[in-house]
Design a protein around this motif. Sequence first.
Motif, PDB file in Angstrom:
ATOM      1  N   SER A   6       0.857  -1.187   0.000  1.00 18.33           N
ATOM      2  CA  SER A   6       0.000   0.000   0.000  1.00 18.33           C
ATOM      3  C   SER A   6       0.892   1.236   0.000  1.00 18.33           C
ATOM      4  O   SER A   6       2.063   1.177   0.367  1.00 18.33           O
ATOM      5  N   TYR A   7       0.306   2.364  -0.423  1.00 20.11           N
ATOM      6  CA  TYR A   7       1.066   3.599  -0.569  1.00 20.11           C
ATOM      7  C   TYR A   7       0.403   4.735   0.197  1.00 20.11           C
ATOM      8  O   TYR A   7      -0.828   4.768   0.347  1.00 20.11           O
ATOM      9  N   THR A   8       1.207   5.689   0.658  1.00 21.95           N
ATOM     10  CA  THR A   8       0.673   6.925   1.219  1.00 21.95           C
ATOM     11  C   THR A   8       0.286   7.855   0.073  1.00 21.95           C
ATOM     12  O   THR A   8       0.679   7.640  -1.085  1.00 21.95           O
ATOM     13  N   THR A   9      -0.449   8.929   0.412  1.00 27.00           N
ATOM     14  CA  THR A   9      -0.823   9.894  -0.627  1.00 27.00           C
ATOM     15  C   THR A   9       0.413  10.574  -1.214  1.00 27.00           C
ATOM     16  O   THR A   9       0.444  10.895  -2.402  1.00 27.00           O
ATOM     17  N   GLU A  10       1.433  10.773  -0.385  1.00 28.72           N
ATOM     18  CA  GLU A  10       2.671  11.390  -0.882  1.00 28.72           C
ATOM     19  C   GLU A  10       3.367  10.468  -1.886  1.00 28.72           C
ATOM     20  O   GLU A  10       3.861  10.920  -2.928  1.00 28.72           O
ATOM     21  N   ARG A  42      -4.200   5.562   3.021  1.00 29.65           N
ATOM     22  CA  ARG A  42      -3.411   4.554   2.306  1.00 29.65           C
ATOM     23  C   ARG A  42      -4.185   4.090   1.077  1.00 29.65           C
ATOM     24  O   ARG A  42      -5.420   4.041   1.071  1.00 29.65           O
ATOM     25  N   VAL A  43      -3.436   3.747   0.027  1.00 31.60           N
ATOM     26  CA  VAL A  43      -4.011   3.227  -1.220  1.00 31.60           C
ATOM     27  C   VAL A  43      -3.320   1.908  -1.544  1.00 31.60           C
ATOM     28  O   VAL A  43      -2.085   1.854  -1.619  1.00 31.60           O
ATOM     29  N   ASP A  44      -4.095   0.851  -1.699  1.00 32.13           N
ATOM     30  CA  ASP A  44      -3.522  -0.450  -2.047  1.00 32.13           C
ATOM     31  C   ASP A  44      -2.994  -0.427  -3.475  1.00 32.13           C
ATOM     32  O   ASP A  44      -3.560   0.245  -4.352  1.00 32.13           O
ATOM     33  N   ALA A  45      -1.935  -1.202  -3.713  1.00 32.36           N
ATOM     34  CA  ALA A  45      -1.321  -1.262  -5.043  1.00 32.36           C
ATOM     35  C   ALA A  45      -2.327  -1.730  -6.094  1.00 32.36           C
ATOM     36  O   ALA A  45      -2.328  -1.234  -7.222  1.00 32.36           O
TER      37      ALA A  45
END
Length: 314
Positions: A6-10, A42-45
């Motif tokens: 998962s990724y942060t908005t940044e 958070r955004v999942d890949a």
Amino acid sequence: MTTDISYTTEEISKLLKISKLTVYDLIKKGELSAYRVGKQMRVDASDLEAYKIRAKGGKVYASMPDIPVQQLAQPTLTSKKDIVITGQDVSLDILSKHIERKLTSYRPLRSYVGSLDSLISMYKGESDIVSTHLLDGDTGQYNLPYIRRLLTGNSYVVINLVSRMAGLYVPQGNPKQLQGWDDLKQPGLRVSNREKGSGARVLLDEQLRLRGISPRILSGYGQEESNHMGVAGKVASGEADFGVGIEKAASMVGGVTFIPLIQERYDLVMLKKPENAEWLESVIAILQSNVFQNELRPIQGYDLSQTGQILFEN
């Protein structure tokens, strides 16, 4: 596996080569699926890949490096402009609602970060209205010493949102008999702490510093909660002997007694830039209006005697 990433908005903004505000806009409109972990989105890949496939199919090449960032971040003529408001207090949610109602060409976006991170985000150009309640122990002043240091070179206005009591959360019956900051010297105390940069964490750290109390004597000092309710909950469950926070949260958690110690100013900061001129005066008018203040009045723990008052302007 991709599904575990998962990724942060940044991180998303860097991967797609767009601004963080554009990422928030995609999330707000439901075009990019996201979820909250503590104070962080958070955004999942897998959801990022799904968005990229849809975007390419619709001829929106948001992730292609040969398109200028300025072009990607620029809203269309029919879209609303974003106003990013930072902070966690419910008064900010009420303010957002009034802004949305009065300024129909703007869309308020909420960012739930602490006071110090809010000011840093404003310095970096990532937010428009930031809230802060940071005590400077040496002067006894709230907010202005930090604002002056962090926003040096900028023109801004500081206006009071509310004042509220801050102090100690202790279990019902106050078994450790904590009545003030000096009592934190008591050996063997367990604390439920806030995250670095939050107003409550700065308040605790300043009071410890002024009294020569080492944080190392407090068990649990390095374990952080992301909001007042989390701190009060740890105290109520018996996992901590005390925490630092505001009165309102204590009233919402059973089994917690609040020891009032200081009245803190919860202020808003807005930059005086040409692009903000269109909405800045309207936001100040909202803060000074009876309609807005009457909506805050029933909320326990708020002092509205300075609400809407301009405290500093340069």
